[in-house]
Design an enzyme around this catalytic site. Sequence first.
Site, mmCIF file in Angstrom:
data_model
loop_
_atom_site.group_PDB
_atom_site.id
_atom_site.type_symbol
_atom_site.label_atom_id
_atom_site.label_comp_id
_atom_site.label_asym_id
_atom_site.label_seq_id
_atom_site.Cartn_x
_atom_site.Cartn_y
_atom_site.Cartn_z
ATOM 1 N N ARG A 251 0.827 -1.216 0.000
ATOM 2 C CA ARG A 251 0.000 0.000 0.000
ATOM 3 C C ARG A 251 0.859 1.263 0.000
ATOM 4 O O ARG A 251 0.473 2.274 -0.589
ATOM 5 C CB ARG A 251 -0.993 -0.049 1.152
ATOM 6 N N HIS B 142 -7.562 0.071 -6.907
ATOM 7 C CA HIS B 142 -6.943 -1.239 -6.623
ATOM 8 C C HIS B 142 -6.272 -1.257 -5.249
ATOM 9 O O HIS B 142 -6.184 -0.233 -4.579
ATOM 10 C CB HIS B 142 -5.976 -1.658 -7.743
ATOM 11 N N GLU B 143 -5.848 -2.437 -4.806
ATOM 12 C CA GLU B 143 -5.254 -2.631 -3.469
ATOM 13 C C GLU B 143 -6.203 -2.174 -2.365
ATOM 14 O O GLU B 143 -5.777 -1.625 -1.354
ATOM 15 C CB GLU B 143 -3.927 -1.865 -3.336
ATOM 16 N N GLY B 144 -7.501 -2.406 -2.558
ATOM 17 C CA GLY B 144 -8.493 -1.932 -1.590
ATOM 18 C C GLY B 144 -8.941 -0.542 -2.002
ATOM 19 O O GLY B 144 -8.126 0.389 -2.035
ATOM 20 N N GLN C 175 -10.465 1.339 2.331
ATOM 21 C CA GLN C 175 -9.405 1.903 3.191
ATOM 22 C C GLN C 175 -10.029 2.697 4.340
ATOM 23 O O GLN C 175 -9.533 2.684 5.471
ATOM 24 C CB GLN C 175 -8.484 2.838 2.392
#
Length: 603
Positions: A305, A448-450, A455
């Site tokens: 992240r 992306h990546e959450g 978040q």
Amino acid sequence: MSSTLLSRRDLTFLLHDWLDVTRLTERPRYAEHSRETFDAVLDLAERVATEHFAPHNRSADLHEPTLDGQRVRLIPEVKAALDVFAGTGLLASTLDESVGGMQLPHTVAAACFTWFQAANVATSAYPMLTLGNANLLLAYGSAEQVDTWVRPMVEGRYFGTMCLSEPHAGSSLADITTRAEPQDDGTYRLHGTKMWISGGDHELAENIVHLVLARIPGGPPGVKGISLFVVPKVLVDPDGTPGARNDVVLVGLNHKMGYRGTTNTLLSFGDGGHQPGGRPGAVGYLVGEPHQGLAQMFHMMNEARIGVGAGATALGYTGYLKSLAYARDRPQGRPLGAKDPATPQVPIVSHPDVRRMLLAQKSYVEGALALVLYCGRLLDEQRTAPEPADRHRAGLLLDVLTPIVKSWPSQWCLAANDLAIQVLGGAGYTRDHDVEQHWRDNRLNPIHEGTHGIQALDLLGRKVTMRGGAGLAALAATIGATVDRARRAGGEAGDLAGRLAAATDRVVAVTRRLWDAGDPEVALANASLYLEAVGHVVIAWMWLEQLLAADAAAAVRPDDELYAGKRQAARFFFRYELPRTGPQFDLLDSLDRTALEMNDSWF
Ligand SMILES: Cc1cc2nc3c(=O)[nH]c(=O)nc-3n(C[C@H](O)[C@H](O)[C@H](O)COP(=O)(O)OP(=O)(O)OC[C@H]3O[C@@H](n4cnc5c(N)ncnc54)[C@H](O)[C@@H]3O)c2cc1C
């Protein structure tokens, strides 16, 4: 001519004047390094990024990957650049020497990698994914898995992916259905479909090492029943030579708005497209213990992240520098009061509104870069601080800052790209300039990546409450220490310190209010607003830190205008940006239910 990718002077300021990274060389892990080695590796990153990554950034966007029936085609410059990158050894910069790494501090490695992301975020995604994959295997894989998969990745021969998402399960990984059937020989056979897999197929490397989340039948439902597997595209014989083609098949490529040089794929595992050992099923190797897959993935999330936040920052930064160069060059209009049309036009950088747009970009991208490098420094502290208490504190801070370092740059450096387009006017809206591509590339980062919303739930629903609120307390105390230093310094720093202290008090009070109300649905209904307000307070803190560092450095080098620029950007952030949080905190404090109570049928 100075670079329009990043500012080396800013990196030097942040790494040396502010974070004092050379002091890390007093620790055993970094003892082989010095300021000279740090500077040399930064020089190398700048050079390779400029000469091999930047030149094909536009071309890879215009000529997105294609599938010619069987094989994925990319423009040849992508592989050429990645081959040069592999030769630098930078992929393994932070890894142990025992696996071929350089044992470089994360802080310095993050600064290096930002050059590649600014030059060409799509090509740099391949090494970023590969490093994430290798790190995970180093943390949880067996010695044999490290030998078989990590070493070739470190050498740049194999690339890695992360296969979490499925067509019906993106944010909600609890719902993945890919299954992994245990076999008598200790391996597994995987069956299922993975969606959105970056770098999922290509011919850039000898092999692709997929890290795949799947369920072992009979395991617990939900996230507690998810396990992690290595599933290579090509099986590897015990002597390390390529073996049979594994049953992993590219179903199709996704056609993206930006980030186009990174292939993005729908992959099918185990549908019989290939038949290793004479039967369908993708051969997989369990990593660690069964049912620990999601926890393992999440342990590696901090770095991933920070990497996303760094990519967003890099795109914002290069857009800022390019729009600044344009604004200095583009004559348009005359100063207010210059009535004579025969007088020459002035460059648009002279107009206060254009300066406002440039200052806003500067305050976003340099604030974000400071946060990215600060989080890198926390990773170094967590790993090498001599005192266990300091390692623990760094871990607490990282936990709470991770959703912010991922999301704040993804939102505000995208906003910076938007302003860069605006500075260029009509030219910004064409494909003749890079800034529109930077915006499109950056638009992925809040997804992306959450996602941004996920978040936000992570920050408010988990991070600020976990361990009795220890993470938030550590953050407030660390900001408090900056406030104390700034108050002692007095003058402008003292004034800004008072405003930051007040905003930090509101973060703490609002967090308590949201959770003391006893209704999680109400508390979390405005989690994104909370993430954004806390993010702004954190970046204001980063600006006060930079102001203090600039004041100290200016005492030695008073004529350096970098410091004047830092002070002005800090002022801008405190005057134009931090006040946005007041109404946000008021709304949160009121336990507002507007979004919660909006009825589906009223839309
Ligand atoms: C270009 C690209 C590259 C990617 N690369 C990879 C990769 O390499 N590997 C991989 O595994 N995945 C990858 N992904 C997948 C990515 O992580 C997912 O797209 C992301 O997690 C969101 O999932 P989704 O697309 O299914 O959206 P959804 O989960 O359907 O979400 C849609 C919207 O609903 C919101 N939402 C969903 N659930 C909630 C909730 N509980 N509360 C509040 N809001 C909610 C989201 O915030 C979002 O705004 C990639 C995606 C893209 C677009």
